[in-house]
Scaffold this active site. Structure first.
Site, PDB file in Angstrom:
ATOM      1  CE  LYS A 133      70.889  63.815 -52.045  1.00  0.00           C
ATOM      2  NZ  LYS A 133      72.092  64.333 -51.577  1.00  0.00           N
TER       3      LYS A 133
ATOM      4  CG  LEU B 287      56.398  73.815 -60.622  1.00  0.00           C
ATOM      5  CD1 LEU B 287      55.495  73.438 -61.610  1.00  0.00           C
ATOM      6  CD2 LEU B 287      55.380  73.926 -59.134  1.00  0.00           C
TER       7      LEU B 287
ATOM      8  CE1 TYR C  31      69.405  63.468 -55.570  1.00  0.00           C
ATOM      9  CE2 TYR C  31      66.900  63.003 -54.878  1.00  0.00           C
ATOM     10  CZ  TYR C  31      67.886  63.713 -54.588  1.00  0.00           C
ATOM     11  OH  TYR C  31      68.003  65.156 -54.062  1.00  0.00           O
TER      12      TYR C  31
ATOM     13  CG  ASP D 296      81.235  72.518 -58.243  1.00  0.00           C
ATOM     14  OD1 ASP D 296      80.437  73.042 -57.549  1.00  0.00           O
ATOM     15  OD2 ASP D 296      81.166  71.898 -59.253  1.00  0.00           O
ATOM     16  CG  ASN D 297      82.242  67.089 -60.523  1.00  0.00           C
ATOM     17  OD1 ASN D 297      81.274  68.280 -60.813  1.00  0.00           O
ATOM     18  ND2 ASN D 297      81.948  66.000 -61.031  1.00  0.00           N
ATOM     19  CG  LEU D 298      83.591  73.512 -62.475  1.00  0.00           C
ATOM     20  CD1 LEU D 298      84.847  74.175 -63.619  1.00  0.00           C
ATOM     21  CD2 LEU D 298      82.716  74.708 -61.875  1.00  0.00           C
TER      22      LEU D 298
ATOM     23  CG  PHE E  10      75.801  71.644 -50.950  1.00  0.00           C
ATOM     24  CD1 PHE E  10      74.604  71.714 -50.284  1.00  0.00           C
ATOM     25  CD2 PHE E  10      76.649  72.578 -50.142  1.00  0.00           C
ATOM     26  CE1 PHE E  10      74.118  72.619 -49.483  1.00  0.00           C
ATOM     27  CE2 PHE E  10      76.386  73.576 -49.407  1.00  0.00           C
ATOM     28  CZ  PHE E  10      74.972  73.536 -49.004  1.00  0.00           C
TER      29      PHE E  10
ATOM     30  NE  ARG F 228      57.538  64.675 -61.681  1.00  0.00           N
ATOM     31  CZ  ARG F 228      58.214  65.677 -61.415  1.00  0.00           C
ATOM     32  NH1 ARG F 228      58.813  66.476 -62.364  1.00  0.00           N
ATOM     33  NH2 ARG F 228      58.490  66.099 -60.177  1.00  0.00           N
TER      34      ARG F 228
ATOM     35  CB  SER G  53      66.050  64.763 -50.300  1.00  0.00           C
ATOM     36  OG  SER G  53      64.767  64.878 -50.989  1.00  0.00           O
TER      37      SER G  53
ATOM     38  CG  LEU H 285      84.037  65.551 -53.719  1.00  0.00           C
ATOM     39  CD1 LEU H 285      82.702  65.522 -53.003  1.00  0.00           C
ATOM     40  CD2 LEU H 285      85.003  65.802 -52.803  1.00  0.00           C
TER      41      LEU H 285
ATOM     42  CE1 TYR I 101      69.756  70.831 -47.164  1.00  0.00           C
ATOM     43  CE2 TYR I 101      69.808  70.187 -49.638  1.00  0.00           C
ATOM     44  CZ  TYR I 101      70.440  70.593 -48.185  1.00  0.00           C
ATOM     45  OH  TYR I 101      71.753  70.756 -48.214  1.00  0.00           O
TER      46      TYR I 101
END
Ligand code: UFG
Length: 339
Positions: free
Chosen positions: A154, A200, A150, A32-34, A81, A295, A125, A60, A177
């Protein structure tokens, strides 16, 4: 026991999946790159499972660093992820998204193949379906032009995987997902939205906690049960378990196709107002909300046909919307008390 590399393993879904893997006896290495989480998530994971995963703070985009991890460990499979996920930000800064989400994937796949690692699960997604023509949405529904960079990452990510499975020994499963929500029932891990939440449920819990004065409902003029938009909200622990099933399918060589996709949702559609009313009821509180305009980029309704995941992956959601909303509120209270 097999070792699984989880990229983005300190993120919301990554952390819950790490716990689920550990519970099934897998060794987990996290990269993870945090960039969108905190190192303390590692303590939450360790407190739940009793086992600290090996952790590397690596980006990565640095291929050499990924290679070192593969040289140091025998990795049976990867759950990928690590990615940026803010829709608005991707519209403002598309190159950042193409770099973060696609360069990383290409680097990872190259290193995997150089090190004879054949198995990858990809975070995809339901956004790839856009506003589907028929509901519930099954995996054969057409892919619609992406609404945002974005979403495009995917779609392209899936294409990169499909092409690579055709040209190499790679085996891949993309999990699409629907809307992941909730937190581990222990409240030791959960979602950590930085800044003003776009999604939400974190906005609901922050409003309930008094951090936000008012929740805006984006549109009450949709052709749905009560005019508000409908989504398929899936408990993150159920979603984590779907990854464990997918890993087992790869490792047991049960795949029919080298690249497979599965919807991961509950199969139930819930409107924004229904979410709010359920949240109020199960947590015994009142939310301050008002209806505002739609939106940009939002669709009317999306919920999964889960038949393929149920029958082929052997997975189904077990937790209710009520469970998820109770856990989300418990997690929010935990965040407040640990400040
Ligand atoms: N919503 C509100 N008020 C808020 C936030 C959200 O009314 O403050 C509504 C949205 O308009 C939508 C529903 O709540 O109708 C769910 O919104 P989320 O932002 O939580 O989730 P989305 O369905 O918009 O997002 C999902 C995935 C993203 C993906 C996106 C593409 O979480 O990864 O679909 O549309 F990019």
């Amino acid at each position: 026991m097999h070792t699984i590399l989880v990229t983005g393993g300190l993120g919301f879904i990554g952390a819950h999946t790490t716990v689920a893997l550990q519970e099934q006896g897998f060794e987990v290495i996290i990269i993870d790159n945090l960039s969108n989480t905190r190192l303390s998530v590692l303590d939450g994971i360790t407190a739940i499972s009793g086992k600290k995963p090996i952790f590397y703070k690596i980006d990565l985009k640095e291929k050499g660093s990924i290679s070192q991890v593969f040289k140091a460990h025998k990795i049976a499979g990867v759950i990928h992820f690590a990615a940026s996920k803010a829709v608005n930000e991707s519209v403002e800064n598309p190159l950042l998204y193409y770099q973060n989400n696609l360069t990383s994937l290409v680097n990872l796949l190259q290193v995997m193949l150089e090190n004879d690692c054949q198995n990858i699960i990809f975070s995809s997604s339901c956004t790839v379906y856009g506003q589907a023509d028929t509901l519930p949405i099954n995996e054969d529904a057409p892919i619609k032009p992406a609404e945002s960079p974005y979403g495009n990452t995917k779609q392209i990510g899936e294409e990169i995987l499909l092409d690579t499975t055709k040209a190499s020994v790679l085996k891949a499963i993309a999990l699409r997902y629907f809307n992941p929500i909730g937190a581990h029932h222990s409240a030791l891990i959960g979602e950590l939205p930085l800044g003003v939440p776009q999604n939400l449920i974190p906005f609901v819990t922050q409003t309930a906690a008094g951090i936000r004065p008012l929740l805006s409902i984006f549109g009450a003029d949709y052709p749905t049960i009560d005019g508000t938009a409908v989504r398929d909200y899936i408990h993150v622990v159920d979603l984590a378990n779907a990854h464990v099933k997918a890993v087992a399918r790869l490792l047991d060589k049960k795949q029919i196709d080298a690249f497979e996709v599965f919807n991961v949702g509950t199969g139930k559609g819930t409107s924004v107002l229904q979410v709010i009313k359920t949240f109020e009821k199960v947590n015994h509180l009142k939310l301050n909300y008002k209806i505002v305009g739609r939106r940009a980029g939002d669709i009317t309704a999306a919920y999964a046909d889960t038949a393929k995941a149920n029958t082929i992956l052997g997975w189904s959601a077990t937790q209710s919307l009520e469970d998820a909303l109770i856990s989300a509120w418990k997690w929010q209270k935990k965040l407040q008390s640990s400040k």
